[in-house]
Write a protein that holds these residues in place. Structure first.
Motif, mmCIF file in Angstrom:
data_model
loop_
_atom_site.group_PDB
_atom_site.id
_atom_site.type_symbol
_atom_site.label_atom_id
_atom_site.label_comp_id
_atom_site.label_asym_id
_atom_site.label_seq_id
_atom_site.Cartn_x
_atom_site.Cartn_y
_atom_site.Cartn_z
ATOM 1 N N PRO A 90 -31.204 -25.750 18.777
ATOM 2 C CA PRO A 90 -31.992 -25.147 17.704
ATOM 3 C C PRO A 90 -31.521 -23.727 17.396
ATOM 4 N N HIS A 91 -31.906 -23.225 16.227
ATOM 5 C CA HIS A 91 -31.751 -21.799 15.950
ATOM 6 C C HIS A 91 -33.137 -21.175 16.108
ATOM 7 N N LEU A 92 -33.246 -19.890 15.956
ATOM 8 C CA LEU A 92 -34.513 -19.212 16.216
ATOM 9 C C LEU A 92 -35.651 -19.703 15.334
ATOM 10 N N GLY A 93 -35.319 -20.208 14.133
ATOM 11 C CA GLY A 93 -36.365 -20.648 13.219
ATOM 12 C C GLY A 93 -36.697 -22.121 13.277
ATOM 13 N N THR A 94 -36.052 -22.870 14.174
ATOM 14 C CA THR A 94 -36.305 -24.310 14.286
ATOM 15 C C THR A 94 -37.706 -24.575 14.831
ATOM 16 N N ASP A 95 -38.428 -25.477 14.197
ATOM 17 C CA ASP A 95 -39.741 -25.891 14.684
ATOM 18 C C ASP A 95 -39.571 -26.548 16.062
ATOM 19 N N PRO A 96 -40.203 -26.018 17.117
ATOM 20 C CA PRO A 96 -40.029 -26.573 18.468
ATOM 21 C C PRO A 96 -40.421 -28.040 18.588
ATOM 22 N N THR A 97 -41.290 -28.517 17.693
ATOM 23 C CA THR A 97 -41.711 -29.920 17.778
ATOM 24 C C THR A 97 -40.591 -30.887 17.397
ATOM 25 N N LEU A 98 -39.516 -30.361 16.794
ATOM 26 C CA LEU A 98 -38.369 -31.214 16.467
ATOM 27 C C LEU A 98 -37.617 -31.642 17.718
ATOM 28 N N ILE A 99 -37.641 -30.812 18.753
ATOM 29 C CA ILE A 99 -36.798 -31.054 19.931
ATOM 30 C C ILE A 99 -37.117 -32.396 20.593
ATOM 31 N N PRO A 100 -38.362 -32.679 20.970
ATOM 32 C CA PRO A 100 -38.632 -33.985 21.596
ATOM 33 C C PRO A 100 -38.334 -35.164 20.669
ATOM 34 N N LEU A 101 -38.524 -34.973 19.370
ATOM 35 C CA LEU A 101 -38.208 -36.032 18.411
ATOM 36 C C LEU A 101 -36.713 -36.329 18.412
ATOM 37 N N LEU A 102 -35.897 -35.272 18.429
ATOM 38 C CA LEU A 102 -34.444 -35.456 18.443
ATOM 39 C C LEU A 102 -33.966 -35.998 19.788
ATOM 40 N N GLU A 103 -34.646 -35.624 20.864
ATOM 41 C CA GLU A 103 -34.292 -36.180 22.172
ATOM 42 C C GLU A 103 -34.516 -37.690 22.181
ATOM 43 N N GLU A 104 -35.639 -38.137 21.647
ATOM 44 C CA GLU A 104 -35.924 -39.574 21.598
ATOM 45 C C GLU A 104 -34.956 -40.297 20.664
ATOM 46 N N PHE A 105 -34.628 -39.649 19.557
ATOM 47 C CA PHE A 105 -33.652 -40.236 18.642
ATOM 48 C C PHE A 105 -32.303 -40.387 19.340
ATOM 49 N N PRO A 149 -29.190 -36.908 25.845
ATOM 50 C CA PRO A 149 -29.459 -35.626 25.194
ATOM 51 C C PRO A 149 -29.405 -34.469 26.182
ATOM 52 N N VAL A 150 -28.801 -33.365 25.764
ATOM 53 C CA VAL A 150 -28.837 -32.125 26.545
ATOM 54 C C VAL A 150 -29.297 -31.014 25.600
ATOM 55 N N LEU A 151 -30.165 -30.151 26.098
ATOM 56 C CA LEU A 151 -30.714 -29.082 25.280
ATOM 57 C C LEU A 151 -29.953 -27.785 25.522
ATOM 58 N N VAL A 152 -29.427 -27.216 24.446
ATOM 59 C CA VAL A 152 -28.786 -25.893 24.499
ATOM 60 C C VAL A 152 -29.878 -24.904 24.093
ATOM 61 N N LYS A 153 -30.383 -24.142 25.053
ATOM 62 C CA LYS A 153 -31.602 -23.367 24.857
ATOM 63 C C LYS A 153 -31.453 -22.242 23.843
ATOM 64 N N LYS A 154 -30.244 -21.733 23.679
ATOM 65 C CA LYS A 154 -30.009 -20.724 22.651
ATOM 66 C C LYS A 154 -28.645 -20.977 22.031
ATOM 67 N N GLU A 155 -28.460 -20.484 20.824
ATOM 68 C CA GLU A 155 -27.220 -20.754 20.101
ATOM 69 C C GLU A 155 -26.007 -20.286 20.892
ATOM 70 N N ASN A 156 -25.024 -21.163 20.936
ATOM 71 C CA ASN A 156 -23.792 -20.851 21.655
ATOM 72 C C ASN A 156 -22.639 -21.582 20.973
ATOM 73 N N HIS A 157 -21.628 -20.836 20.563
ATOM 74 C CA HIS A 157 -20.450 -21.460 19.957
ATOM 75 C C HIS A 157 -19.876 -22.496 20.925
ATOM 76 N N GLY A 158 -19.772 -23.743 20.454
ATOM 77 C CA GLY A 158 -19.185 -24.781 21.296
ATOM 78 C C GLY A 158 -20.166 -25.478 22.198
ATOM 79 N N TYR A 159 -21.479 -25.177 22.069
ATOM 80 C CA TYR A 159 -22.481 -25.843 22.895
ATOM 81 C C TYR A 159 -22.152 -25.673 24.378
ATOM 82 N N ILE A 160 -22.226 -26.768 25.144
ATOM 83 C CA ILE A 160 -21.941 -26.708 26.581
ATOM 84 C C ILE A 160 -20.535 -27.224 26.851
ATOM 85 N N PHE A 161 -20.316 -28.503 26.540
ATOM 86 C CA PHE A 161 -19.025 -29.110 26.867
ATOM 87 C C PHE A 161 -17.876 -28.465 26.103
ATOM 88 N N ASN A 162 -18.051 -28.274 24.787
ATOM 89 C CA ASN A 162 -16.957 -27.709 24.001
ATOM 90 C C ASN A 162 -16.613 -26.286 24.416
#
Length: 292
Positions: free
Chosen positions: A155-170, A178-191
């Motif tokens: 998510p970015h700072l303005g993302t509605d937090p309720t989207l996260i569990p919905l996207l995890e289930e999707f 699914p893995v959650l990147v808690k704050k914006e980071n170029h390349g996420y985790i693996f990249n």
């Protein structure tokens, strides 16, 4: 909210895979692109993947047919987003292009539609305001989808937090982890880890420390891997790697980006074009004698 209809923006290498996995998972899928030739390539990619999945007993012939029947290809943007519950965008790694795409679809998509970007290295905050609905915007980044089954939710700072569990289930419904990147980071985790790895290989090459095959051999033998960093880059796509490295400010990355550009200008994009650092479909690193 229940997700039923998926819209994929971009019928390239990754977009076509996400579309196919969505269809296999039972979703109705619409794939949008501005290039009709991209659809033919996407269909070929999907057919090859389904053939392999059938061989492995993962899907049946009937499953393959049903999945393809769930996918609709269109050049019409409005048709693409009609009744879409979620959009996943996989267009070029170019900030201005993505901003234009999200401006366009922000104006025509239904109010209910969730917006997600599949960018490999850029940040969702770079495009969020252009969507007109930043609270419904999040990065949802897939990898190979079929064999590398991680999906990053960032998510970015303005993302509605309720989207996260919905996207995890999707993500889970698409057979992803699914893995959650808690704050914006170029390349996420693996990249982030991958670019450090291939960046080191690029530095060795551009500084003329070793050649492509010897760099790959060193990695493959020491870590018992089927390919090295340049084989991996061919798999990712040299154009994708260039879009990432050219945005990195350090001199080593810029030198490597310049080298990648020479390959791209020569039409050598990696495995998808038949040639990159190696030639396909039989690259030398797969030869029995390569590590002897």
């Amino acid at each position: 909210m229940e997700i039923q209809k998926v819209c994929i923006l971009g019928a390239g290498n990754l977009g076509s895979r996400v579309a196919l996995q969505s269809a296999i998972s039972g979703y109705q899928v619409t794939v949008y692109d501005i290039d009709p030739n991209a659809f033919e390539n996407a269909k070929k990619t999907m057919s090859k993947i389904l053939y392999q999945l059938e061989k492995e007993g993962i899907v049946t012939k009937e499953d393959s047919t049903d999945s393809m029947n769930r996918i609709h290809f269109t050049l019409d943007a409005q048709e693409a987003v009609n009744e879409a519950d979620i959009i996943n965008e996989s267009v070029l790694e170019d900030v201005e292009i993505k901003q234009k795409v999200w401006t366009q679809f922000g104006e025509i998509a239904p109010e209910k539609t969730i917006f997600t970007t599949n960018t490999s290295y850029l940040l969702p905050s770079m495009f969020a305001s252009f969507t007109g609905r930043p609270e419904k915007f999040c990065a949802l980044h897939f990898h190979d989808v079929f064999y590398s089954r991680v999906v990053d939710i960032m998510p970015h700072l303005g993302t509605d937090p309720t989207l996260i569990p919905l996207l995890e289930e999707f993500g889970k419904s698409l057979n992803q982890v699914p893995v959650l990147v808690k704050k914006e980071n170029h390349g996420y985790i693996f990249n982030s880890m991958l670019m450090a790895f291939v960046g080191a290989a690029g530095k060795l090459l551009t500084n003329d420390v070793a050649n492509i095959s010897d760099i790959d051999k060193s990695w493959m033998v020491n870590f018992h891997m089927p390919m090295g960093p340049f084989g991996i880059l061919d798999s990712v796509g040299l154009d994708t790697a260039w879009h990432v490295t050219r945005n990195m400010p350090d001199k080593s990355s810029q030198a490597f980006a310049a080298l990648l550009k020479t390959y791209i200008d020569a039409g050598k994009l990696g495995e998808k074009s038949g040639e990159g650092f190696y030639s396909y479909p039989k690259p030398s690193y797969r030869d029995a004698d390569f590590l002897r």
